[in-house]
Write a protein that holds these residues in place. Structure first.
Motif, PDB file in Angstrom:
ATOM      1  N   MET A  41      43.273  40.754  32.719  1.00 12.20           N
ATOM      2  CA  MET A  41      43.541  42.016  33.370  1.00 12.20           C
ATOM      3  C   MET A  41      43.118  41.975  34.843  1.00 12.20           C
ATOM      4  O   MET A  41      43.774  42.535  35.697  1.00 12.20           O
ATOM      5  CB  MET A  41      42.771  43.114  32.628  1.00 12.20           C
ATOM      6  N   PHE A  42      42.003  41.304  35.132  1.00 10.43           N
ATOM      7  CA  PHE A  42      41.499  41.216  36.491  1.00 10.43           C
ATOM      8  C   PHE A  42      42.513  40.537  37.423  1.00 10.43           C
ATOM      9  O   PHE A  42      42.732  40.982  38.548  1.00 10.43           O
ATOM     10  CB  PHE A  42      40.172  40.453  36.481  1.00 10.43           C
ATOM     11  N   HIS A  43      43.159  39.486  36.938  1.00  8.24           N
ATOM     12  CA  HIS A  43      44.143  38.767  37.748  1.00  8.24           C
ATOM     13  C   HIS A  43      45.352  39.642  38.047  1.00  8.24           C
ATOM     14  O   HIS A  43      45.912  39.583  39.148  1.00  8.24           O
ATOM     15  CB  HIS A  43      44.582  37.480  37.048  1.00  8.24           C
TER      16      HIS A  43
ATOM     17  N   GLU B  88      45.344  42.920  38.379  1.00  9.76           N
ATOM     18  CA  GLU B  88      44.953  43.880  39.408  1.00  9.76           C
ATOM     19  C   GLU B  88      44.895  43.232  40.784  1.00  9.76           C
ATOM     20  O   GLU B  88      45.307  43.827  41.781  1.00  9.76           O
ATOM     21  CB  GLU B  88      43.609  44.504  39.048  1.00  9.76           C
ATOM     22  N   LEU B  89      44.383  42.007  40.852  1.00 11.53           N
ATOM     23  CA  LEU B  89      44.379  41.284  42.129  1.00 11.53           C
ATOM     24  C   LEU B  89      45.805  41.062  42.637  1.00 11.53           C
ATOM     25  O   LEU B  89      46.091  41.197  43.831  1.00 11.53           O
ATOM     26  CB  LEU B  89      43.672  39.939  41.981  1.00 11.53           C
ATOM     27  N   HIS B  90      46.688  40.726  41.722  1.00 12.50           N
ATOM     28  CA  HIS B  90      48.082  40.521  42.091  1.00 12.50           C
ATOM     29  C   HIS B  90      48.685  41.815  42.631  1.00 12.50           C
ATOM     30  O   HIS B  90      49.415  41.791  43.636  1.00 12.50           O
ATOM     31  CB  HIS B  90      48.870  40.023  40.876  1.00 12.50           C
ATOM     32  N   GLN B  91      48.397  42.920  41.998  1.00 13.72           N
ATOM     33  CA  GLN B  91      48.924  44.210  42.444  1.00 13.72           C
ATOM     34  C   GLN B  91      48.388  44.560  43.839  1.00 13.72           C
ATOM     35  O   GLN B  91      49.140  45.026  44.703  1.00 13.72           O
ATOM     36  CB  GLN B  91      48.546  45.320  41.450  1.00 13.72           C
ATOM     37  N   LEU B  92      47.089  44.336  44.064  1.00 11.57           N
ATOM     38  CA  LEU B  92      46.505  44.620  45.369  1.00 11.57           C
ATOM     39  C   LEU B  92      47.125  43.738  46.453  1.00 11.57           C
ATOM     40  O   LEU B  92      47.459  44.210  47.545  1.00 11.57           O
ATOM     41  CB  LEU B  92      44.992  44.405  45.330  1.00 11.57           C
TER      42      LEU B  92
END
Length: 61
Positions: free
Chosen positions: A1-3, A5-9
């Motif tokens: 999930m963390f990856h 969110e980083l991709h979205q940012l």
């Protein structure tokens, strides 16, 4: 999930940067067009010397 969110940012940041670059290019294009349509020479376009071209250094013999 963390990856994810980083991709979205990262994706959102790239989109903002691309939009800002587009705005800069559009402003430059508008300024260039306005300068061309002004016609004649503006104070910025006038050379510093109005006489014939002079060489900066003398010629060697």
């Amino acid at each position: 999930m963390f990856h994810y969110e980083l991709h979205q940012l990262r994706s959102a940041e790239l989109g903002r940067r691309a939009e800002q670059d587009r705005l800069v290019r559009e402003a430059l294009r508008a300024r260039r067009t306005a300068r061309r349509s002004a016609g004649g020479r503006t104070a910025e376009a006038d050379p510093h010397t109005h006489g014939p071209h002079r060489r900066r250094f003398t010629r060697a013999a």
